[in-house]
Write a protein that holds these residues in place. Structure first.
Motif, PDB file in Angstrom:
ATOM      1  N   HIS A 183       0.140  -2.774 -11.706  1.00 47.32           N
ATOM      2  CA  HIS A 183       1.210  -3.794 -11.955  1.00 47.32           C
ATOM      3  C   HIS A 183       2.588  -3.207 -11.758  1.00 47.32           C
ATOM      4  O   HIS A 183       3.459  -4.104 -11.790  1.00 47.32           O
ATOM      5  N   ARG A 184       2.913  -2.222 -11.986  1.00 48.02           N
ATOM      6  CA  ARG A 184       4.317  -1.527 -11.852  1.00 48.02           C
ATOM      7  C   ARG A 184       4.728  -1.699 -10.633  1.00 48.02           C
ATOM      8  O   ARG A 184       5.777  -1.983 -10.189  1.00 48.02           O
ATOM      9  N   VAL A 185       3.530  -1.476  -9.441  1.00 49.17           N
ATOM     10  CA  VAL A 185       3.998  -1.681  -8.143  1.00 49.17           C
ATOM     11  C   VAL A 185       4.517  -3.329  -7.869  1.00 49.17           C
ATOM     12  O   VAL A 185       5.546  -3.449  -7.324  1.00 49.17           O
ATOM     13  N   ASP A 186       3.777  -4.276  -8.437  1.00 49.41           N
ATOM     14  CA  ASP A 186       4.168  -5.521  -7.901  1.00 49.41           C
ATOM     15  C   ASP A 186       5.589  -5.930  -8.832  1.00 49.41           C
ATOM     16  O   ASP A 186       6.151  -6.906  -8.446  1.00 49.41           O
ATOM     17  N   GLU A 187       5.544  -5.007 -10.070  1.00 51.42           N
ATOM     18  CA  GLU A 187       6.823  -5.565 -10.783  1.00 51.42           C
ATOM     19  C   GLU A 187       8.079  -5.266  -9.905  1.00 51.42           C
ATOM     20  O   GLU A 187       8.828  -5.869  -9.881  1.00 51.42           O
ATOM     21  N   VAL A 188       8.222  -3.724  -9.303  1.00 47.22           N
ATOM     22  CA  VAL A 188       9.124  -3.238  -8.442  1.00 47.22           C
ATOM     23  C   VAL A 188       9.408  -4.229  -7.110  1.00 47.22           C
ATOM     24  O   VAL A 188      10.346  -4.668  -6.594  1.00 47.22           O
ATOM     25  N   LEU A 189       8.435  -4.545  -6.845  1.00 44.30           N
ATOM     26  CA  LEU A 189       8.212  -5.635  -5.610  1.00 44.30           C
ATOM     27  C   LEU A 189       8.909  -6.873  -5.744  1.00 44.30           C
ATOM     28  O   LEU A 189       9.711  -7.520  -4.977  1.00 44.30           O
ATOM     29  N   GLU A 190       8.621  -7.405  -7.003  1.00 43.52           N
ATOM     30  CA  GLU A 190       9.315  -8.534  -7.478  1.00 43.52           C
ATOM     31  C   GLU A 190      10.872  -8.328  -7.710  1.00 43.52           C
ATOM     32  O   GLU A 190      11.471  -9.143  -7.292  1.00 43.52           O
ATOM     33  N   GLN A 191      10.988  -7.376  -8.071  1.00 42.92           N
ATOM     34  CA  GLN A 191      12.502  -6.974  -8.398  1.00 42.92           C
ATOM     35  C   GLN A 191      13.292  -6.744  -7.023  1.00 42.92           C
ATOM     36  O   GLN A 191      14.447  -7.039  -7.210  1.00 42.92           O
ATOM     37  N   VAL A 192      12.521  -6.541  -6.130  1.00 42.89           N
ATOM     38  CA  VAL A 192      13.584  -6.186  -4.883  1.00 42.89           C
ATOM     39  C   VAL A 192      13.261  -7.561  -4.114  1.00 42.89           C
ATOM     40  O   VAL A 192      13.894  -7.501  -2.785  1.00 42.89           O
ATOM     41  N   GLY A 193      12.432  -8.454  -4.352  1.00 38.88           N
ATOM     42  CA  GLY A 193      12.470  -9.776  -3.458  1.00 38.88           C
ATOM     43  C   GLY A 193      11.342  -9.608  -2.588  1.00 38.88           C
ATOM     44  O   GLY A 193      11.609 -10.154  -1.265  1.00 38.88           O
TER      45      GLY A 193
ATOM     46  N   ALA B  25      12.534  -0.309  -3.725  1.00 39.26           N
ATOM     47  CA  ALA B  25      11.387  -0.452  -4.660  1.00 39.26           C
ATOM     48  C   ALA B  25      10.834   0.998  -4.736  1.00 39.26           C
ATOM     49  O   ALA B  25      10.399   1.082  -6.213  1.00 39.26           O
ATOM     50  N   ALA B  26      10.438   1.515  -4.122  1.00 45.59           N
ATOM     51  CA  ALA B  26       9.888   2.888  -4.132  1.00 45.59           C
ATOM     52  C   ALA B  26      10.698   3.768  -5.310  1.00 45.59           C
ATOM     53  O   ALA B  26      10.213   4.471  -5.924  1.00 45.59           O
ATOM     54  N   ALA B  27      12.037   3.872  -4.882  1.00 50.58           N
ATOM     55  CA  ALA B  27      12.953   4.618  -5.720  1.00 50.58           C
ATOM     56  C   ALA B  27      12.787   4.296  -7.162  1.00 50.58           C
ATOM     57  O   ALA B  27      12.902   4.943  -8.096  1.00 50.58           O
ATOM     58  N   LEU B  28      12.577   2.854  -7.434  1.00 52.23           N
ATOM     59  CA  LEU B  28      12.623   2.523  -8.753  1.00 52.23           C
ATOM     60  C   LEU B  28      11.411   2.398  -9.520  1.00 52.23           C
ATOM     61  O   LEU B  28      11.130   2.377 -10.900  1.00 52.23           O
ATOM     62  N   LEU B  29      10.410   2.796  -8.605  1.00 51.60           N
ATOM     63  CA  LEU B  29       8.837   2.900  -9.038  1.00 51.60           C
ATOM     64  C   LEU B  29       8.554   3.585 -10.547  1.00 51.60           C
ATOM     65  O   LEU B  29       7.800   2.849 -11.343  1.00 51.60           O
ATOM     66  N   GLY B  30       9.300   4.707 -10.580  1.00 53.27           N
ATOM     67  CA  GLY B  30       8.835   5.497 -11.754  1.00 53.27           C
ATOM     68  C   GLY B  30       9.823   5.228 -13.073  1.00 53.27           C
ATOM     69  O   GLY B  30       9.822   6.075 -13.758  1.00 53.27           O
ATOM     70  N   ASP B  31      10.554   4.436 -12.842  1.00 53.15           N
ATOM     71  CA  ASP B  31      11.810   3.783 -13.541  1.00 53.15           C
ATOM     72  C   ASP B  31      12.783   5.074 -13.989  1.00 53.15           C
ATOM     73  O   ASP B  31      12.876   5.456 -15.183  1.00 53.15           O
ATOM     74  N   PRO B  32      12.938   5.660 -13.077  1.00 52.47           N
ATOM     75  CA  PRO B  32      13.648   6.939 -13.420  1.00 52.47           C
ATOM     76  C   PRO B  32      15.209   7.037 -13.765  1.00 52.47           C
ATOM     77  O   PRO B  32      15.994   6.117 -13.357  1.00 52.47           O
ATOM     78  N   PRO B  33      15.726   8.044 -14.661  1.00 49.98           N
ATOM     79  CA  PRO B  33      17.302   7.871 -15.111  1.00 49.98           C
ATOM     80  C   PRO B  33      18.104   8.395 -14.128  1.00 49.98           C
ATOM     81  O   PRO B  33      19.328   8.157 -14.259  1.00 49.98           O
ATOM     82  N   VAL B  34      17.726   8.977 -12.923  1.00 47.32           N
ATOM     83  CA  VAL B  34      18.743   9.480 -11.832  1.00 47.32           C
ATOM     84  C   VAL B  34      18.003   8.737 -10.735  1.00 47.32           C
ATOM     85  O   VAL B  34      17.109   8.708 -10.254  1.00 47.32           O
TER      86      VAL B  34
ATOM     87  N   ASP C 217       0.917  -1.177  -0.051  1.00 46.52           N
ATOM     88  CA  ASP C 217       0.154  -0.023  -0.110  1.00 46.52           C
ATOM     89  C   ASP C 217       0.831   1.130   0.017  1.00 46.52           C
ATOM     90  O   ASP C 217       0.526   2.270  -0.507  1.00 46.52           O
ATOM     91  N   HIS C 218       1.943   1.087   0.677  1.00 46.03           N
ATOM     92  CA  HIS C 218       3.008   2.237   0.647  1.00 46.03           C
ATOM     93  C   HIS C 218       3.223   2.559  -0.818  1.00 46.03           C
ATOM     94  O   HIS C 218       3.612   3.720  -1.294  1.00 46.03           O
ATOM     95  N   LEU C 219       3.517   1.674  -1.465  1.00 45.65           N
ATOM     96  CA  LEU C 219       4.126   1.862  -3.241  1.00 45.65           C
ATOM     97  C   LEU C 219       2.642   2.102  -3.684  1.00 45.65           C
ATOM     98  O   LEU C 219       3.003   2.917  -4.837  1.00 45.65           O
ATOM     99  N   ARG C 220       1.598   1.695  -3.519  1.00 42.74           N
ATOM    100  CA  ARG C 220       0.355   2.158  -4.327  1.00 42.74           C
ATOM    101  C   ARG C 220       0.090   3.638  -4.019  1.00 42.74           C
ATOM    102  O   ARG C 220      -0.239   4.164  -5.157  1.00 42.74           O
ATOM    103  N   TRP C 221       0.220   4.115  -2.838  1.00 44.40           N
ATOM    104  CA  TRP C 221       0.156   5.546  -2.868  1.00 44.40           C
ATOM    105  C   TRP C 221       0.865   6.522  -3.602  1.00 44.40           C
ATOM    106  O   TRP C 221       0.597   7.476  -4.276  1.00 44.40           O
ATOM    107  N   LEU C 222       2.199   5.968  -3.706  1.00 39.14           N
ATOM    108  CA  LEU C 222       3.056   6.603  -4.424  1.00 39.14           C
ATOM    109  C   LEU C 222       2.852   6.626  -5.776  1.00 39.14           C
ATOM    110  O   LEU C 222       2.951   7.587  -6.821  1.00 39.14           O
TER     111      LEU C 222
END
Lengths: 246, 312
Positions: B110-120, B143-152, B96-101
């Motif tokens: 589904h982006r939330v679930d993707e990053v959650l899987e990525q960080v285990g 996972a929160a930092a990666l959520l928006g697939d940012p370049p920085v 839910d923390h990632l969902r509000w973000l």
């Protein structure tokens, strides 16, 4: 709109928020029913010659329900500071005024919804005990607005003070201690002033359906007093929030 | 992702009488992991908060892709940040923390679930954050930092308190993120944490820049012409080499570090004097040593070096 969606999700995903919304409804209905029931047995022997303001009585529960709304409003911002989440929040929504407006809107929507349920349930319960005289539209709408404004008061205090406990104490003081002072003071002038300008007794004139000429302050201006407190503090909070380092 | 950089120019920030950051300038390039190092209290976190628009600098600018953070329309798509992994509401579920973000930027669930899987964290994220270990909080923060697939990416002490497995995981992740062309700034107060991870280092002390160099350069400079040798006859070797003009440092019970003499000369001298030697080789400095050398004057809470120096 996205930041509003985020703030709604943030509130919805906390169990304590649901407990507080439920408490608002339960406290309002219970106190309202108790107030109406005490009148039936004492002052109104038969519905026909009952001179009580029964609509106002059935909505007496606002005196307890407002406490839950105040805490709800305080927590919506206080928890950001106590957990340190405010920094995450501000990295997602860097425009601080937009964040505060989104928070205030999300809070208003949730307390408004709970308020509508609480007011309708209070009126319906009261009607089972006593017939209600007069129009219930203004008192009902006004009471819902009153709960929303109290929640916003909590949000403002938490934004200003950045501390949950301090904000709750200040809020409760404003809502309950000031009306108590009116009873303690012997000067009728000061009693009158407090009834007009303290947020709580003033706002509740919105519930009156009888003897409107004898109210210390007229219904809508009375609600306006509470609105002035809540929105005034919200603007002050917004200015400080915009300037401070997070 | 070529214009995705972090540029800090002449940044100054004081809190009351304490100057936290004092005229700091540096740039983080895309495709590199830049280590941001300095002792505790050097101003790393203040600088990161200024980059993220949380603290307003007294002077100077901090720009991301040429713009101040507060001007970014969709900040999470441009910068991913991990400041304080403990900053979670204990009764909210990790997911839910990632969902509000995600909702704050209109990102799909589904982006939330993707990053959650990525960080285990896909299973643990269904539990309330109050029960998370420090490692789980760090993973959720990443996972929160990666959520928006940012370049920085901007990570403040991401390995703090992690177990060796977690540290290894973060290192691999940082390397991969940089290899994908992202600009990664990662702070640490322990240089050894950045060994084999950072390409570039920005070293600060007392809010000022001490070094802004490639890790390879820094290591080469710190290594110098040092020779490391292992011998059972430490005292004889030490006296002999010092007499011949070398500067000898005792680094361990059986090892010496020699500067001022070439390897060939050392071997010649020692074999002439029949001093038994088990190992001789050019010394390669660790990042830690390079850092100690750089910050010797700048550290606020210094400690004496553990090698005793002997000069003729």
């Amino acid at each position: 709109m996205r930041s509003l969606h985020a703030e709604l999700t943030k509130l919805r995903t906390l169990p304590s928020i649901w407990w507080l919304l439920a408490a608002t409804v339960v406290l309002m209905v219970a106190l309202g029913a108790a107030a109406v029931d005490s009148v039936t047995s004492q002052a109104c022997l038969s519905p026909a010659d009952c001179h009580e303001d029964t609509v106002k009585l059935s909505l007496t529960g606002v005196w307890l329900g407002q406490a839950a709304c105040l805490v709800l409003g305080v927590l919506s911002m206080g928890a950001e500071y106590s957990t340190g989440m405010i920094r995450t929040t501000l990295t997602a929504v860097p425009i601080r005024r937009r964040l505060l407006v989104s928070k205030a809107t999300a809070l208003s929507l949730l307390t408004g919804a709970a308020g509508v349920v609480a007011v309708l349930a209070s009126l319906w319960t009261a009607r089972l005990i006593l017939p209600l005289h007069g129009s219930t539209l203004r008192p009902a709408t006004g009471t819902v607005l009153c709960l929303i404004l109290v929640a916003l008061l909590g949000l403002s205090l938490a934004t200003l003070l950045r501390d949950t406990a301090a904000a709750i104490i200040c809020g409760l003081g404003l809502l309950y201690i000031v009306p108590l002072l009116a009873d303690i003071l012997h000067s009728p002038t000061w009693q009158h002033r407090l009834e007009r300008w303290a947020p709580m007794p003033a706002a509740l004139s919105i519930q009156a359906t009888r003897n409107l000429d004898h109210l210390p302050i007229a219904p809508w201006p009375g609600l306006g007093v509470l609105a002035a407190y809540a929105l005034g503090l919200l603007v002050a909070g917004s200015v400080l929030f915009g300037r401070r380092d997070a | 992702m070529s214009d995705a950089t972090i540029e800090v120019r002449d940044l100054r920030k004081r809190f009351g009488r304490t100057v936290a950051v004092d005229g700091l300038s540096f740039t983080v390039q895309p495709g590199t992991v830049t280590g941001f190092v300095g002792p505790n209290g050097a101003g790393k976190s203040t600088t990161m908060r200024a980059i993220l628009g949380l603290d307003a600098p007294d002077q100077g600018t901090a720009l991301i892709g040429g713009r101040p953070y507060r001007d970014l329309r969709t900040p999470l798509l441009e910068v991913g940040a991990l400041l304080d992994a403990a900053a979670l509401h204990p009764s909210r579920r990790g997911r839910d923390h990632l969902r509000w973000l995600a909702h704050s930027h209109g990102l799909p669930t589904h982006r939330v679930d993707e990053v959650l899987e990525q960080v285990g964290m896909d299973k643990a994220a269904r539990r309330r954050a109050g029960g998370y270990s420090l490692g789980m909080r760090q993973r959720l923060g990443i996972a929160a930092a990666l959520l928006g697939d940012p370049p920085v990416l901007l990570l403040d002490e991401p390995v703090n308190g992690l177990d060796p497995e977690g540290i290894q995981w973060i290192r691999t992740l940082l390397r991969r993120l940089a290899a994908e062309g992202r600009a990664v700034l990662v702070s640490s107060h322990l240089m050894s944490e950045l060994e084999d991870t950072a390409d570039h280092l920005v070293v600060i002390g007392r809010g000022r820049l001490i070094a802004d160099r490639a890790v390879a350069d820094l290591l080469a400079a710190a290594s110098g012409d040092r020779v490391r040798l292992r011998t059972a006859a430490r005292t004889e070797a030490l006296e002999l080499l010092a007499r011949e003009g070398g500067t000898v440092t005792v680094t361990d019970r059986e090892t010496l570090t020699v500067t001022g003499l070439p390897v060939e000369r050392i071997v010649e001298l020692l074999s002439e004097a029949r001093v038994p030697v088990t190992e001789v080789g050019a010394h390669r400095a660790t990042l830690e040593e390079a850092y100690m050398e750089l910050t010797r004057e700048a550290v606020e809470f210094g400690s004496s070096p553990d090698g005793e120096e002997v000069t003729p």
